[in-house]
Scaffold this active site. Structure first.
Site, PDB file in Angstrom:
ATOM      1  N   GLU A 204       0.821  -1.208   0.000  1.00  0.00           N
ATOM      2  CA  GLU A 204       0.000   0.000   0.000  1.00  0.00           C
ATOM      3  C   GLU A 204       0.856   1.259   0.000  1.00  0.00           C
ATOM      4  O   GLU A 204       0.513   2.256  -0.650  1.00  0.00           O
ATOM      5  CB  GLU A 204      -0.956  -0.037   1.188  1.00  0.00           C
ATOM      6  CG  GLU A 204      -2.022  -1.122   1.020  1.00  0.00           C
ATOM      7  CD  GLU A 204      -2.943  -1.275   2.218  1.00  0.00           C
ATOM      8  OE1 GLU A 204      -2.869  -0.435   3.142  1.00  0.00           O
ATOM      9  OE2 GLU A 204      -3.739  -2.232   2.238  1.00  0.00           O
ATOM     10  N   SER A 298      -0.806 -19.581  -5.357  1.00  0.00           N
ATOM     11  CA  SER A 298      -1.191 -20.967  -5.063  1.00  0.00           C
ATOM     12  C   SER A 298      -2.237 -21.415  -6.060  1.00  0.00           C
ATOM     13  O   SER A 298      -3.006 -20.601  -6.584  1.00  0.00           O
ATOM     14  CB  SER A 298      -1.782 -21.107  -3.649  1.00  0.00           C
ATOM     15  OG  SER A 298      -0.826 -20.855  -2.656  1.00  0.00           O
ATOM     16  N   ASP A 374      -8.102  -7.705   1.788  1.00  0.00           N
ATOM     17  CA  ASP A 374      -7.381  -6.539   2.296  1.00  0.00           C
ATOM     18  C   ASP A 374      -7.653  -6.394   3.791  1.00  0.00           C
ATOM     19  O   ASP A 374      -8.738  -5.952   4.195  1.00  0.00           O
ATOM     20  CB  ASP A 374      -7.831  -5.290   1.544  1.00  0.00           C
ATOM     21  CG  ASP A 374      -7.017  -4.061   1.915  1.00  0.00           C
ATOM     22  OD1 ASP A 374      -6.168  -4.157   2.818  1.00  0.00           O
ATOM     23  OD2 ASP A 374      -7.235  -3.001   1.293  1.00  0.00           O
ATOM     24  N   ASP A 377      -4.490  -1.488   6.653  1.00  0.00           N
ATOM     25  CA  ASP A 377      -4.593  -0.120   6.166  1.00  0.00           C
ATOM     26  C   ASP A 377      -3.421   0.699   6.684  1.00  0.00           C
ATOM     27  O   ASP A 377      -3.024   0.589   7.850  1.00  0.00           O
ATOM     28  CB  ASP A 377      -5.912   0.535   6.598  1.00  0.00           C
ATOM     29  CG  ASP A 377      -7.070   0.145   5.691  1.00  0.00           C
ATOM     30  OD1 ASP A 377      -6.819  -0.194   4.526  1.00  0.00           O
ATOM     31  OD2 ASP A 377      -8.225   0.141   6.160  1.00  0.00           O
TER      32      ASP A 377
END
Length: 945
Positions: A204, A298, A374, A377
């Protein structure tokens, strides 16, 4: 047999014995649960304290320990002892990485260990593991962790005392570093693995700064039109939507597919994160890349009995992780109680983590792929002038401080008072030359919030998963797996298949989801968010809303890091909602879908019911998915170049490149024919072209046994050298001008080039009205305006020059350059390389098939400057190739790992797995007692006597 010979024999087999008892001088000793058997003699006995009864360890002919114990605690103690013998240094180094204690013993030979420890202490794996241990309410779970730790400790003590020697190839490793293992150490190693697979903090920050750098370099208000044409570059590289729309869920995608429309307006510039955080995130990036270069992936899939030749569920699992030595996984089997009762489980474990991570018991089998949700943050924080608080919702919130003491070999300890934002997480420190500088309030700060900071119960989930008897029980167990979201694929012996992706995923406030994909503006949790209180986590998404499915009508489930349910289908991951109106943002970075799409094609294209052998073959599929999409583009460019060469002015954009002396018509025509033949006769097989036994290049002469493979291997090499140059010729001028000499992520480059080649020009944010094409094809540093076909041909000339220099006749195939070496944790341990420099055939690595985005993962780095020679060596691939047939009379499985189970060059199991793996072969894994006995190499009895 004499006493001396009796004790020596297992040593000759590569086993380590302690407390070997003389059967002629001591009373008859109790045997383990397998009892006295003429077909299973006891080779030796090992004294282990703390066992309630003797434990049998049967090591099979693949080096896998099968542990037979009377209680689960005894099994855990034995498992800990055995993994400590097989993977000693791997255990200790992973523990030190996790706890941030590497510098204590290794700072002198590796000064970077200091920075690494600072980085990992900031992440706080050590604190999380301690909190996890304190939060365990189930006394049995805590006892099992303690038993496993005690098993490792007993082995470590014997290593420290010299009773057990380290493998001869491991030099200069301080035995005093092998301190007693604790339950917290196991939790820390497990959380470090979860961190690597789920914490997106470094990504990020990277994307945020890339946005800022490109926005600053190519602003919308520049007086230079060549600059403003590129103002939308990030939108043409970071597309968010999958290229192949294949979802794990069999339901309809949640959002409509995007339709061509007017050109996208360019994105507004974003702010770069404070430079004070750069070193911290760079340290974590380098650490992650050492353990798993170029990321992870994977493939895991299952088919229903209706598609299976055996009439049972078939399941395949090949997680893509770093390919070092020793192997990431340690194969083991645990048996407690009689058949049909207790625990009987086989598979692979992460060394240092008790139990089985991926595998099967008598009733179910399971694999997993990273879900990509996700759960992190990054927040930009405004500090108060005194640097003691952050501003949040208009008011100061005092920072909290945690003292971390980092011991440094040969130096005074570093006392580090880590600042933590109470509602977010730790603040990224300013690090210079192994020192932490005070916070500069004027510069601002960056904090990282991660669901993994909380004490969760993931190991307890795996303990209960090992005991599950159906896919429904498995799903219930995995509800406790809260961090490190996986797409778990499970099958059972009654014919059911299921996938579940349960994990803690935060529900973001509307202020965190204001993204506009058309303009590339607004807040998106994949980029840094404001820390002022407008973009917070409100709660977790309810567990019953997380995507999952059971027994889909199509008869298969595929999880390959693709978007699991279609939330990114329209290129906007923020605009979906669950049935109750809850924002359904799960993430924005998923695989672009080539692997999942290819597996789907193989399953649906099967002309007969699928066998276990077919499943293994699919795992080794080496079709070049990129070649199938981009080689025709190169052929088209060559055709246009030939037309311009024959009739000047036919394609004036190619006049200069075809006039280059390097554009030899016969050579170019031959390459065109090779690429066309690659598709028509080999379906773009990315072949190695090297004999796996002799190391010799295969002949492409007509009539040769493997002529098609040999020709495909030549085409694969040409294509991939060209592709590397095309990426640099297309994007390099822009990102170098933006100060990004190191390049941009491979996934972004590949998605971007596919977008520019395949998609409607009207969708380009960098559309140049003068050329009706993307401005990114043009080299901004030249006065000419280059076109897409000019870039393709110029890149081909680059490739020809490289081939002439580096691919002489003996190296003119892909496998001569695309190789893998399983390198040890420390380069100086030269004897621990697989293959070693003394290997009679493969001194520089094993030649491999496959290329970027193939099912049989074989990725390599793409960011090479034009004056650099590409390196096609790869270090990320299948950490196991596991196939299961969930037969109700007893599951059958086959496997291979990239290396060996015993990390000691003196053992026959140091590299036997590597020789299977590199040939894409597997071996049956014995599970029933009779099969274990038939495959028996040695039997040890562990007891307190």
């Amino acid at each position: 047999m004499t006493y001396k010979a009796y004790c020596l024999m297992p040593l000759l087999l590569g086993a380590v014995l302690l407390g070997c008892s003389d059967p002629d001088s001591t009373p008859p000793l109790a045997v383990g649960p397998l009892g006295d058997r003429a077909d299973l003699p006891v080779d030796a006995r090992i004294r282990i304290d703390g066992l309630s009864a003797p434990v049998d360890i049967v090591r099979d002919d693949q080096g896998r320990p099968h542990i037979y114990a009377s209680t689960l605690a005894d099994a855990m103690r034995a498992e800990g002892y055995m993994v400590a013998l097989d993977r000693t240094v791997q255990l200790d180094l992973f523990r030190r990485h996790a706890l941030g204690t590497t510098a204590k013993y290794f700072a002198t030979i590796n000064p970077a260990a200091i920075n690494q420890d600072i980085g990992l202490r900031t992440v706080g794996v050590n604190r999380i593991a301690a909190a996890q241990y304190a939060s365990i309410q189930d006394p049995q779970a805590k006892a099992l962790l303690e038993a496993y730790a005690d098993g490792i400790t007993q082995a470590f003590r014997r290593l420290r005392s010299g009773e057990i020697p380290l493998p001869a190839g491991i030099t200069n490793y301080p035995l005093e570093a092998l301190v007693d293992w604790t339950a917290i150490d196991s939790l820390a190693v497990a959380r470090l693995r979860i961190y690597q697979l789920s914490n997106q903090g470094t990504a990020e920050t990277f994307y945020t700064n890339l946005f800022a750098d490109l926005g600053k370099t190519f602003p919308t208000d520049s007086p230079d039109p060549s600059i403003t044409k590129r103002a939308g570059m990030i939108q043409d590289l970071w597309l968010l939507a999958p290229r192949e729309r294949v979802y794990t869920s069999s339901s309809t995608p949640q959002s409509p597919s995007p339709k061509p429309g007017p050109p996208k307006p360019p994105a507004n510039a974003r702010e770069r994160l404070p430079a004070s955080s750069d070193a911290f995130f760079r340290i974590l990036t380098e650490f992650n890349e050492r353990l798993s270069p170029d990321g992870f992936g994977s493939n895991t899939w299952a088919i229903s009995p209706s598609r299976s030749a055996t009439g049972h569920v078939l399941l395949a699992s090949d997680p893509h992780l770093g390919l070092g030595a020793p192997s990431t996984f340690w194969p083991v089997a645990l048996h407690v109680g009689a058949t049909g009762e207790g625990l009987h489980v086989s598979g692979v474990a992460f060394p240092g983590v008790p139990g089985i991570t991926l595998g099967h018991n008598e009733h179910i089998g399971w694999g997993s792929a990273v879900a990509g949700y996700d759960v992190t943050d990054v927040y930009t924080e405004e500090l108060t002038p005194d640097g003691k608080a952050v501003m949040w919702k208009g008011a100061p919130v005092p920072l909290e401080f945690v003292e971390e003491i980092i011991e440094v070999q040969g130096s005074e300890p570093i006392v580090y008072k880590l600042p933590i934002v109470p509602h977010h997480g730790p603040i990224a420190p300013t690090i210079e030359n192994g020192k932490i500088l005070p916070i500069d309030p004027a510069a601002g700060a960056v904090s990282v919030r991660w669901t993994g900071h909380a004490a969760t119960h993931d190991l307890e989930a795996l303990f209960t998963l090992m005991l599950a008897k159906s896919v429904d029980e498995a799903r219930t167990s995995l509800e406790r797996f809260e961090v490190g979201a996986q797409s778990w694929v499970v099958g059972d012996t009654t014919g059911n298949i299921l996938w579940t992706s349960h994990a803690r995923v935060p529900k973001r406030a509307p202020g965190a989801l204001s993204w506009d994909p058309t303009t590339g503006t607004g807040n998106l949790p994949c980029l840094a968010l404001p820390g002022d209180g407008t973009a917070e986590w409100e709660d977790d998404i309810p567990g019953d809303m997380m995507p999952w499915g059971k027994n889909p009508e199509n008869g298969y489930i595929i999880a390959a890091n693709n978007d699991s349910w279609g939330g990114t289908d329209d290129g906007d991951p923020t605009n979906d909602k669950f049935s109750d109106g809850t924002p359904a943002y799960l993430g924005c970075e998923f695989d672009i879908g080539f692997r999942a799409s290819r597996i789907k094609t193989l399953l649906e294209g099967a002309k007969a019911p699928v066998t276990p052998e077919d499943m293994a073959t699919y795992q080794g599929d080496a079709r070049s998915n990129l070649g199938a999409r981009l080689a025709p583009f190169l052929v088209e460019a060559i055709t246009r170049g030939e037309a311009e060469r024959a009739t000047p002015g036919t394609h004036p954009d190619l006049t200069a490149v075809v006039a280059d002396p390097a554009f030899a018509p016969d050579r170019v025509a031959a390459i065109k024919a090779v690429l066309q033949q690659w598709g028509t006769e080999a379906d773009y097989l990315a072949a190695a072209g090297i004999d796996q036994d002799t190391g010799e290049m295969l002949s492409d002469a007509e009539g040769a046994p493997k002529v098609v493979e040999a020709r495909a291997a030549r085409a694969t090499l040409i294509f991939n050298v060209w592709l590397i140059r095309l990426l640099r010729r297309t994007f390099g001028d822009e990102y170098v001008r933006a100060g990004r000499e190191e390049g941009i992520p491979r996934a972004m480059q590949l998605d971007g080039i596919l977008h520019l080649v395949e998609d409607d020009h009207a969708s380009f944010a960098t559309l140049d009205p003068a050329t009706s094409d993307s401005a990114l094809w043009d080299d901004i540093d030249t006065p000419a305006v280059e076109s897409r076909h000019e870039r393709a041909l110029r890149s081909l000339l680059d490739a020809i020059a490289w081939l002439d220099k580096n691919a002489t006749e003996s190296k003119a195939v892909w496998g001569a350059h695309h190789k893998v070496t399983f390198a040890p944790l420390t380069p100086m341990w030269i004897e621990m390389h697989i293959p070693s420099a003394l290997d009679p055939v493969f001194k520089t690595g094993f030649p491999r098939h496959g290329d970027l985005l193939a099912v049989d993962a074989s990725d390599f780095t793409t960011s090479w400057a034009l004056d650099d020679s590409p390196n096609f060596t790869y270090a990320v691939g299948a950490a196991q190739r596991f196939v299961m047939d969930l037969d109700p009379t007893g599951p059958r499985s086959w496997n291979a790992i990239p290396g060996g189970n015993v990390w000691d060059p003196a053992s026959p199991h140091f590299r036997d797995g590597a020789d299977l793996w590199r040939r894409n072969q597997t071996r049956a894994v014995p599970f029933r007692v009779e099969d274990v006995v038939a495959a028996k190499e040695s039997r040890h009895v562990l007891s307190t006597q």
